[in-house]
Design a protein around this motif. Sequence first.
Motif, PDB file in Angstrom:
ATOM      1  N   ARG A 158      68.030  46.898   2.499  1.00 25.31           N
ATOM      2  CA  ARG A 158      66.896  47.160   3.371  1.00 25.31           C
ATOM      3  C   ARG A 158      66.766  48.649   3.661  1.00 25.31           C
ATOM      4  NH1 ARG A 158      64.825  42.569   5.498  1.00 25.31           N
ATOM      5  NH2 ARG A 158      62.941  43.859   5.399  1.00 25.31           N
ATOM      6  N   ASP A 159      65.549  49.084   3.996  1.00 23.00           N
ATOM      7  CA  ASP A 159      65.337  50.467   4.388  1.00 23.00           C
ATOM      8  C   ASP A 159      66.157  50.782   5.636  1.00 23.00           C
ATOM      9  OD1 ASP A 159      63.600  50.686   2.322  1.00 23.00           O
ATOM     10  OD2 ASP A 159      61.784  50.882   3.540  1.00 23.00           O
ATOM     11  N   LEU A 160      66.751  51.961   5.651  1.00 28.17           N
ATOM     12  CA  LEU A 160      67.620  52.339   6.760  1.00 28.17           C
ATOM     13  C   LEU A 160      66.863  53.204   7.765  1.00 28.17           C
ATOM     14  CD1 LEU A 160      70.879  53.209   4.803  1.00 28.17           C
ATOM     15  CD2 LEU A 160      70.125  50.997   5.707  1.00 28.17           C
ATOM     16  N   PRO A 161      67.078  52.977   9.047  1.00 21.87           N
ATOM     17  CA  PRO A 161      66.391  53.773  10.067  1.00 21.87           C
ATOM     18  C   PRO A 161      67.010  55.155  10.210  1.00 21.87           C
ATOM     19  CG  PRO A 161      67.904  52.242  11.100  1.00 21.87           C
ATOM     20  CD  PRO A 161      67.933  51.930   9.625  1.00 21.87           C
ATOM     21  N   CYS A 162      66.244  56.079  10.770  1.00 22.67           N
ATOM     22  CA  CYS A 162      66.855  57.331  11.209  1.00 22.67           C
ATOM     23  C   CYS A 162      67.578  57.065  12.533  1.00 22.67           C
ATOM     24  CB  CYS A 162      65.829  58.443  11.345  1.00 22.67           C
ATOM     25  SG  CYS A 162      64.363  58.040  12.303  1.00 22.67           S
ATOM     26  N   HIS A 163      68.490  57.943  12.893  1.00 20.89           N
ATOM     27  CA  HIS A 163      69.365  57.712  14.044  1.00 20.89           C
ATOM     28  C   HIS A 163      69.416  58.932  14.942  1.00 20.89           C
ATOM     29  CE1 HIS A 163      71.478  53.967  12.753  1.00 20.89           C
ATOM     30  NE2 HIS A 163      71.055  54.387  11.587  1.00 20.89           N
ATOM     31  N   HIS A 164      69.603  58.675  16.204  1.00 17.38           N
ATOM     32  CA  HIS A 164      69.784  59.761  17.161  1.00 17.38           C
ATOM     33  C   HIS A 164      70.730  59.294  18.256  1.00 17.38           C
ATOM     34  CE1 HIS A 164      69.046  63.216  19.649  1.00 17.38           C
ATOM     35  NE2 HIS A 164      68.596  62.464  20.638  1.00 17.38           N
ATOM     36  N   ILE A 165      71.766  60.078  18.534  1.00 17.39           N
ATOM     37  CA  ILE A 165      72.624  59.831  19.686  1.00 17.39           C
ATOM     38  C   ILE A 165      71.901  60.367  20.919  1.00 17.39           C
ATOM     39  CG2 ILE A 165      74.770  60.481  20.847  1.00 17.39           C
ATOM     40  CD1 ILE A 165      75.334  58.564  18.678  1.00 17.39           C
ATOM     41  N   ASP A 166      71.627  59.486  21.865  1.00 18.24           N
ATOM     42  CA  ASP A 166      70.924  59.896  23.083  1.00 18.24           C
ATOM     43  C   ASP A 166      71.917  59.860  24.235  1.00 18.24           C
ATOM     44  OD1 ASP A 166      69.327  60.017  25.439  1.00 18.24           O
ATOM     45  OD2 ASP A 166      67.580  59.377  24.260  1.00 18.24           O
ATOM     46  N   GLN A 167      72.241  61.042  24.763  1.00 21.36           N
ATOM     47  CA  GLN A 167      73.266  61.157  25.795  1.00 21.36           C
ATOM     48  C   GLN A 167      72.901  60.427  27.079  1.00 21.36           C
ATOM     49  OE1 GLN A 167      76.195  62.537  25.176  1.00 21.36           O
ATOM     50  NE2 GLN A 167      75.624  63.168  23.109  1.00 21.36           N
ATOM     51  N   ARG A 168      71.638  60.071  27.260  1.00 18.70           N
ATOM     52  CA  ARG A 168      71.208  59.370  28.474  1.00 18.70           C
ATOM     53  C   ARG A 168      71.518  57.874  28.431  1.00 18.70           C
ATOM     54  NH1 ARG A 168      65.132  61.478  27.915  1.00 18.70           N
ATOM     55  NH2 ARG A 168      65.660  60.739  25.808  1.00 18.70           N
ATOM     56  N   LEU A 169      71.966  57.369  27.300  1.00 16.04           N
ATOM     57  CA  LEU A 169      72.165  55.931  27.126  1.00 16.04           C
ATOM     58  C   LEU A 169      73.602  55.471  27.376  1.00 16.04           C
ATOM     59  CD1 LEU A 169      69.980  55.327  23.936  1.00 16.04           C
ATOM     60  CD2 LEU A 169      69.418  54.744  26.306  1.00 16.04           C
ATOM     61  N   TYR A 170      74.441  56.341  27.945  1.00 13.44           N
ATOM     62  CA  TYR A 170      75.821  55.928  28.197  1.00 13.44           C
ATOM     63  C   TYR A 170      75.876  54.829  29.260  1.00 13.44           C
ATOM     64  CZ  TYR A 170      75.627  59.133  32.251  1.00 13.44           C
ATOM     65  OH  TYR A 170      75.283  59.768  33.418  1.00 13.44           O
ATOM     66  N   ASP A 171      77.006  54.136  29.312  1.00 13.59           N
ATOM     67  CA  ASP A 171      77.189  53.044  30.256  1.00 13.59           C
ATOM     68  C   ASP A 171      77.237  53.576  31.680  1.00 13.59           C
ATOM     69  OD1 ASP A 171      77.527  50.441  31.073  1.00 13.59           O
ATOM     70  OD2 ASP A 171      79.533  50.193  30.218  1.00 13.59           O
ATOM     71  N   ARG A 172      76.973  52.692  32.638  1.00  6.49           N
ATOM     72  CA  ARG A 172      77.106  53.103  34.042  1.00  6.49           C
ATOM     73  C   ARG A 172      78.515  53.649  34.259  1.00  6.49           C
ATOM     74  NH1 ARG A 172      78.256  49.387  39.295  1.00  6.49           N
ATOM     75  NH2 ARG A 172      78.130  51.046  40.849  1.00  6.49           N
ATOM     76  N   HIS A 173      78.592  54.853  34.813  1.00  8.82           N
ATOM     77  CA  HIS A 173      79.889  55.485  35.039  1.00  8.82           C
ATOM     78  C   HIS A 173      80.445  55.004  36.376  1.00  8.82           C
ATOM     79  CE1 HIS A 173      83.151  58.227  34.992  1.00  8.82           C
ATOM     80  NE2 HIS A 173      82.665  59.021  35.926  1.00  8.82           N
ATOM     81  N   ARG A 174      81.558  54.306  36.311  1.00  7.94           N
ATOM     82  CA  ARG A 174      82.152  53.743  37.524  1.00  7.94           C
ATOM     83  C   ARG A 174      83.275  54.613  38.090  1.00  7.94           C
ATOM     84  NH1 ARG A 174      81.359  48.844  39.278  1.00  7.94           N
ATOM     85  NH2 ARG A 174      83.540  48.529  39.858  1.00  7.94           N
ATOM     86  N   GLY A 175      83.363  55.856  37.621  1.00  4.31           N
ATOM     87  CA  GLY A 175      84.298  56.800  38.209  1.00  4.31           C
ATOM     88  C   GLY A 175      85.728  56.294  38.198  1.00  4.31           C
ATOM     89  N   ARG A 176      86.358  56.361  39.357  1.00  5.02           N
ATOM     90  CA  ARG A 176      87.767  55.964  39.450  1.00  5.02           C
ATOM     91  C   ARG A 176      87.977  54.459  39.314  1.00  5.02           C
ATOM     92  NH1 ARG A 176      89.651  58.711  44.853  1.00  5.02           N
ATOM     93  NH2 ARG A 176      87.514  59.427  45.110  1.00  5.02           N
ATOM     94  N   LEU A 177      86.888  53.693  39.309  1.00  2.31           N
ATOM     95  CA  LEU A 177      87.011  52.239  39.147  1.00  2.31           C
ATOM     96  C   LEU A 177      86.728  51.790  37.713  1.00  2.31           C
ATOM     97  CD1 LEU A 177      85.254  51.001  42.424  1.00  2.31           C
ATOM     98  CD2 LEU A 177      87.613  51.777  42.080  1.00  2.31           C
ATOM     99  N   SER A 178      86.568  52.734  36.806  1.00  2.00           N
ATOM    100  CA  SER A 178      86.258  52.394  35.418  1.00  2.00           C
ATOM    101  C   SER A 178      87.312  51.463  34.841  1.00  2.00           C
ATOM    102  CB  SER A 178      86.181  53.663  34.562  1.00  2.00           C
ATOM    103  OG  SER A 178      85.059  54.423  34.909  1.00  2.00           O
TER     104      SER A 178
END
Length: 248
Positions: free
Chosen positions: A110-130
């Motif tokens: 299949r045709d492959l998509p282009c890709h971009h790492i988007d720094q805004r898409l990280y998981d909720r940061h739970r700090g010291r409770l991670s």
Amino acid sequence: MRTDDESAWGQGVFEAPCAHPENSGAVELLYAVRHGQSTANAAYAANTFIEADDSTIGLTDLGERQAAATGRWFAARDSDQLPDLVLCSPYLRAVQTSQLLEQELRAAGRDLPCHHIDQRLYDRHRGRLSTLSPIVVRERYPEESAKEARDPLGYRPPDGESFRDVADRLRGVVADLAADQRHRRVLIVAHDAVVLFLRQLLENLTEAEISAISEDGLAGNASITSWERHAGGYRLLAYDQRTHLSQI
């Protein structure tokens, strides 16, 4: 079709430059996939935790199989349903999920998509409770557990962020999708909190509606959520779809 070789992959972060022309149309179909099961998810289910930087937590063997099954689901789609752009969280478990998904597209020709790492898409940061499960948090930090119970969406763990913070950083992602004139079908590979608050922003849901969805259950590992554009924004097609995982 993308023609770069696999050397762009395998190091945890990848980019595939976009060759799609301007003015090819607005984003008509949007997918969001949660990463496959991670080692932290497995520990969480067992009410234990692992000592690790959240961004470096990878997939379990099951998570890899889940990601491959998701790739086969996409590989079976008609051409007008295949993503032409992938936006991926920078966290390793999401990147690995994208890698395995693309391997299935490549294997199916299949045709492959282009890709971009988007720094805004990280998981909720739970700090010291991670990486701590709710049971562990209640046992070790009862005062923090009580604060979260009083304000689930606004609570910020020590050194972490609230769910409202997640929604705020996703507003820019949604604005970029609205302005995109290169891609018609976009796949976001990220985390359950990202999927949930994409729903809020794309569907104009209230916090009460989002809380009700959360109480019913967040998007599962390697699940697929999808929307299509309509006059008022985006209409939900499916949430937390997991039928493709039934035989792994």
